[in-house]
Design a protein around this motif. Structure first.
Motif, mmCIF file in Angstrom:
data_model
loop_
_atom_site.group_PDB
_atom_site.id
_atom_site.type_symbol
_atom_site.label_atom_id
_atom_site.label_comp_id
_atom_site.label_asym_id
_atom_site.label_seq_id
_atom_site.Cartn_x
_atom_site.Cartn_y
_atom_site.Cartn_z
ATOM 1 N N ARG A 1 0.905 -1.284 0.056
ATOM 2 C CA ARG A 1 -0.193 -0.188 0.054
ATOM 3 C C ARG A 1 0.693 1.209 -0.016
ATOM 4 O O ARG A 1 1.672 1.456 0.790
ATOM 5 C CB ARG A 1 -1.049 0.081 1.235
ATOM 6 C CG ARG A 1 -1.939 -1.161 1.196
ATOM 7 C CD ARG A 1 -2.823 -1.370 2.304
ATOM 8 N NE ARG A 1 -3.744 -2.689 2.393
ATOM 9 C CZ ARG A 1 -4.362 -2.984 3.265
ATOM 10 N NH1 ARG A 1 -4.541 -2.100 4.326
ATOM 11 N NH2 ARG A 1 -4.834 -4.225 3.387
ATOM 12 N N GLY A 2 0.609 2.092 -1.033
ATOM 13 C CA GLY A 2 1.302 3.457 -1.092
ATOM 14 C C GLY A 2 2.570 3.029 -1.899
ATOM 15 O O GLY A 2 3.122 4.294 -2.171
ATOM 16 N N GLY A 3 2.659 1.888 -2.480
ATOM 17 C CA GLY A 3 3.986 1.804 -3.101
ATOM 18 C C GLY A 3 3.730 1.805 -4.727
ATOM 19 O O GLY A 3 2.563 2.109 -4.899
ATOM 20 N N ILE A 4 4.785 1.584 -5.510
ATOM 21 C CA ILE A 4 4.549 1.684 -7.104
ATOM 22 C C ILE A 4 4.760 0.453 -7.546
ATOM 23 O O ILE A 4 5.654 -0.493 -7.590
ATOM 24 C CB ILE A 4 5.610 2.621 -7.579
ATOM 25 C CG1 ILE A 4 5.442 4.093 -6.769
ATOM 26 C CG2 ILE A 4 5.578 2.736 -8.965
ATOM 27 C CD1 ILE A 4 6.698 4.992 -7.177
ATOM 28 N N PHE A 5 3.701 0.092 -8.437
ATOM 29 C CA PHE A 5 3.900 -1.189 -9.548
ATOM 30 C C PHE A 5 4.161 -0.455 -10.742
ATOM 31 O O PHE A 5 3.489 0.448 -11.306
ATOM 32 C CB PHE A 5 2.512 -1.722 -9.716
ATOM 33 C CG PHE A 5 2.154 -2.518 -8.319
ATOM 34 C CD1 PHE A 5 2.869 -3.844 -8.321
ATOM 35 C CD2 PHE A 5 1.245 -2.140 -7.079
ATOM 36 C CE1 PHE A 5 2.519 -4.567 -7.093
ATOM 37 C CE2 PHE A 5 1.064 -3.055 -6.215
ATOM 38 C CZ PHE A 5 1.735 -4.165 -6.086
ATOM 39 N N SER A 6 5.125 -1.281 -11.531
ATOM 40 C CA SER A 6 5.424 -0.615 -12.998
ATOM 41 C C SER A 6 5.652 -1.750 -13.759
ATOM 42 O O SER A 6 6.025 -2.888 -13.370
ATOM 43 C CB SER A 6 6.751 0.350 -12.696
ATOM 44 O OG SER A 6 7.726 -0.364 -12.143
ATOM 45 N N ALA A 7 5.655 -1.621 -15.155
ATOM 46 C CA ALA A 7 5.519 -2.555 -16.019
ATOM 47 C C ALA A 7 6.830 -2.502 -16.928
ATOM 48 O O ALA A 7 7.234 -1.295 -17.302
ATOM 49 C CB ALA A 7 4.438 -2.624 -17.009
ATOM 50 N N GLN A 8 7.500 -3.686 -17.085
ATOM 51 C CA GLN A 8 8.656 -3.709 -17.897
ATOM 52 C C GLN A 8 8.327 -4.444 -19.310
ATOM 53 O O GLN A 8 7.868 -5.821 -19.222
ATOM 54 C CB GLN A 8 9.855 -4.417 -17.123
ATOM 55 C CG GLN A 8 10.351 -3.548 -16.051
ATOM 56 C CD GLN A 8 11.873 -4.226 -15.571
ATOM 57 O OE1 GLN A 8 12.154 -5.342 -15.256
ATOM 58 N NE2 GLN A 8 12.480 -3.322 -14.961
ATOM 59 N N HIS A 9 8.440 -3.579 -20.123
ATOM 60 C CA HIS A 9 7.865 -4.207 -21.814
ATOM 61 C C HIS A 9 8.966 -5.394 -22.228
ATOM 62 O O HIS A 9 8.443 -6.218 -22.826
ATOM 63 C CB HIS A 9 7.746 -3.070 -22.545
ATOM 64 C CG HIS A 9 7.152 -3.313 -23.753
ATOM 65 N ND1 HIS A 9 7.363 -2.929 -25.057
ATOM 66 C CD2 HIS A 9 5.986 -3.883 -23.852
ATOM 67 C CE1 HIS A 9 6.646 -3.261 -25.819
ATOM 68 N NE2 HIS A 9 5.653 -3.785 -25.261
ATOM 69 N N GLY A 10 10.071 -5.378 -21.541
ATOM 70 C CA GLY A 10 10.812 -6.220 -22.036
ATOM 71 C C GLY A 10 12.196 -5.781 -23.268
ATOM 72 O O GLY A 10 11.524 -4.901 -23.982
ATOM 73 N N SER A 11 13.332 -5.963 -23.365
ATOM 74 C CA SER A 11 14.254 -5.721 -24.261
ATOM 75 C C SER A 11 14.117 -6.012 -25.553
ATOM 76 O O SER A 11 13.561 -7.155 -25.830
ATOM 77 C CB SER A 11 15.751 -6.075 -23.632
ATOM 78 O OG SER A 11 15.733 -7.439 -23.818
ATOM 79 N N TRP A 12 14.649 -5.193 -26.531
ATOM 80 C CA TRP A 12 14.384 -5.699 -27.882
ATOM 81 C C TRP A 12 15.942 -5.832 -28.409
ATOM 82 O O TRP A 12 16.073 -6.473 -29.541
ATOM 83 C CB TRP A 12 13.848 -4.651 -28.577
ATOM 84 C CG TRP A 12 14.280 -3.293 -28.787
ATOM 85 C CD1 TRP A 12 14.133 -2.186 -27.841
ATOM 86 C CD2 TRP A 12 15.413 -2.667 -29.594
ATOM 87 N NE1 TRP A 12 14.805 -1.074 -28.088
ATOM 88 C CE2 TRP A 12 15.767 -1.338 -29.328
ATOM 89 C CE3 TRP A 12 15.962 -3.333 -30.598
ATOM 90 C CZ2 TRP A 12 16.661 -0.536 -30.169
ATOM 91 C CZ3 TRP A 12 16.943 -2.562 -31.449
ATOM 92 C CH2 TRP A 12 17.291 -1.176 -31.358
ATOM 93 N N ASN A 13 16.946 -5.312 -27.798
ATOM 94 C CA ASN A 13 18.337 -5.279 -28.433
ATOM 95 C C ASN A 13 19.550 -5.575 -27.272
ATOM 96 O O ASN A 13 20.560 -5.126 -27.444
ATOM 97 C CB ASN A 13 18.763 -3.815 -28.609
ATOM 98 C CG ASN A 13 18.753 -2.947 -27.718
ATOM 99 O OD1 ASN A 13 18.087 -3.012 -26.525
ATOM 100 N ND2 ASN A 13 19.494 -1.631 -27.925
ATOM 101 N N ARG A 14 18.931 -6.610 -26.285
ATOM 102 C CA ARG A 14 20.086 -6.849 -25.569
ATOM 103 C C ARG A 14 20.602 -8.483 -25.655
ATOM 104 O O ARG A 14 19.433 -9.269 -26.520
ATOM 105 C CB ARG A 14 19.379 -7.036 -24.002
ATOM 106 C CG ARG A 14 20.539 -6.867 -22.901
ATOM 107 C CD ARG A 14 19.692 -6.861 -21.658
ATOM 108 N NE ARG A 14 20.702 -6.674 -20.562
ATOM 109 C CZ ARG A 14 21.201 -7.986 -20.062
ATOM 110 N NH1 ARG A 14 20.678 -9.065 -20.231
ATOM 111 N NH2 ARG A 14 21.903 -7.658 -18.829
ATOM 112 N N THR A 15 21.465 -8.811 -25.719
ATOM 113 C CA THR A 15 22.051 -10.179 -26.051
ATOM 114 C C THR A 15 21.349 -11.283 -25.335
ATOM 115 O O THR A 15 20.754 -12.415 -26.066
ATOM 116 C CB THR A 15 23.545 -10.437 -25.638
ATOM 117 O OG1 THR A 15 24.373 -9.335 -26.352
ATOM 118 C CG2 THR A 15 24.128 -11.710 -26.337
ATOM 119 N N THR A 16 21.120 -11.132 -24.041
ATOM 120 C CA THR A 16 20.233 -11.996 -23.287
ATOM 121 C C THR A 16 18.973 -11.138 -22.970
ATOM 122 O O THR A 16 19.127 -10.248 -22.098
ATOM 123 C CB THR A 16 20.886 -12.567 -22.063
ATOM 124 O OG1 THR A 16 21.927 -13.175 -22.488
ATOM 125 C CG2 THR A 16 19.878 -13.552 -21.300
#
Length: 418
Positions: free
Chosen positions: A337-352
């Motif tokens: 409660r009171g914290g932040i949820f955030s979305a990570q879309h995912g990398s497109w140009n990273r080796t892994t």
């Protein structure tokens, strides 16, 4: 022969675009005069049953969550990007990077959408990614280069014709010369000052020096704010590469936002960012800094702003941090409660590849960020395949959390049971 064919196709394309623009202009005039446009009542709707829904539910079996949480399919929504939950809890409005805004309605309140249909088919949208509500029920839609407002959208969306106003006319959000295919997914919020805030991503990986003055003037690569009718526009904060997620802290009014950082510097630099703006006029360091305190090659010999604000959180490089929301519900345990949820879309140009998950960042008593942690993951498989790419998170009236996914074309609902 080929040149002639290409020229013919180009001309036809311009004619079609011109005709569509003309029809949209005519419809806008009629809607603003509360006149019917004659648009068919045969709405484009999305099937919520069948193989697609079944497979999406099966994919969710791979998602890992903390004990007590569960994730379910809320709605099948093509190209689902940023979301706005109506203040009355009637419907969820979902933007896209294409031409549709979708409306998901859970009529029987079983926490699964019964219907998903297009919003206002009488209006031609262009990248209507940014959707946000005011507390009094006005829906704002930030397009690539226009901002619309739909009063009482929760109650008018059943009709193809809606009450609509132009907050920023077409071609006036940014100069037409700066329209780009890159970094044009806007996000918006209504602030505690009742003003409209819009993030304007700049189109380059790192902008050339000859663009900096224009960008600074227009707020490109920053966050602008204006009155809800579009007047008194000003640049709120600058030094941002491409923010596609922001929200005000309900506890103190600070504006927090994610930022996507420079590509091509390596797998592990620069970090993604979660930032906090405490006052107007702050500069967050781009393009002198590519992310965190990592200097860009293009501006490494230039003196950065002495007062550049460093991020509150440095996320994994290239995870593509997008939508975020403060958790103001009561369904989840006290920890969240009171914290932040955030979305990570995912990398497109990273080796892994990395990302494709939902993060949680707690806040300390002094209002600064604590240590982030992974909340939901599994959309990126062990073999490096994406089965989904989270874009945005929004809290529902009942305290559950919605997560949009533009790859799978879905909105999920995360709930907690003691």
């Amino acid at each position: 022969m080929n040149r002639l064919l290409l020229s013919t196709v180009a001309v036809l394309g311009l004619l079609v675009a011109s005709a569509a623009h003309g029809q949209d202009s005519d419809n806008m005039k009629k809607l603003q005069a509360f006149q019917s446009t004659g648009t068919s009542m045969d709405f484009k709707t999305i099937d919520q049953t069948g193989k697609t829904a079944e497979q999406l539910r099966k994919n969710l079996e791979e998602i890992k969550l903390p004990d007590g949480f569960r994730i379910d399919l809320f709605a099948v929504v093509p190209d689902a990007r940023h979301m706005a939950v109506g203040p009355q809890g009637i419907a969820v409005f979902v933007g896209t990077r294409k031409q549709n805004v979708w409306v998901a309605t859970d009529r029987d309140k079983d926490r699964v959408a019964d219907e998903v249909k297009e919003l206002a088919p009488s209006i031609s949208f262009t990248i209507p990614n940014g959707v946000c509500f005011s507390k009094d029920g006005f829906l704002f839609i930030a397009e690539q280069n226009r901002v619309l407002v739909l009063p009482a959208a929760e109650f008018f969306y059943e009709s193809p014709d809606v009450a609509v106003g132009e907050v920023v006319p077409q071609g006036k959000l940014i100069p037409a010369s700066e329209e780009s295919f890159n970094h044009t997914a806007r996000v918006c919020r209504i602030g505690p000052d009742n003003k409209l805030y819009i993030a304007l991503g700049q189109p380059f990986n790192v902008p050339p020096e000859d663009k900096l003055d224009l960008f600074a003037k227009e707020g490109i690569g920053g966050i602008i704010r204006m009155d809800r009718d579009g007047k008194n526009r000003e640049v709120f904060v600058s030094g941002i590469r491409n923010s596609v997620g922001m929200q005000f802290n309900p506890a103190n009014g600070d504006l927090w936002f994610t930022d996507n950082q420079v590509d091509g510097m390596g797998d592990d630099i620069p970090p993604g960012e979660l930032n906090r703006a405490t006052k107007a006029g702050e500069n967050f360091g781009f393009p002198w800094y590519g992310g965190g305190d990592v200097r860009t090659e293009e501006y490494k010999s230039a003196e950065p702003p002495a007062d550049a604000v460093m991020p509150q959180v440095k996320f994994t490089a290239h995870a593509a941090d997008l939508g975020m929301d403060f958790y103001a519900g009561t369904m989840f345990p006290q920890k969240y409660r009171g914290g932040i949820f955030s979305a990570q879309h995912g990398s497109w140009n990273r080796t892994t590849p990395v990302g494709a998950r939902v993060m949680f960042t707690p806040l300390k008593e002094d209002g600064t960020a604590g240590e982030p942690e992974v909340f939901a993951e599994g959309w990126l498989t062990g073999s490096g395949e994406y089965i989904g790419r989270p874009v945005d998170v929004e809290t529902m009236k009942d305290g559950s959390l919605l997560v949009s996914d533009d790859l799978a074309g879905a909105v999920y609902r995360i709930s907690y049971e003691k």
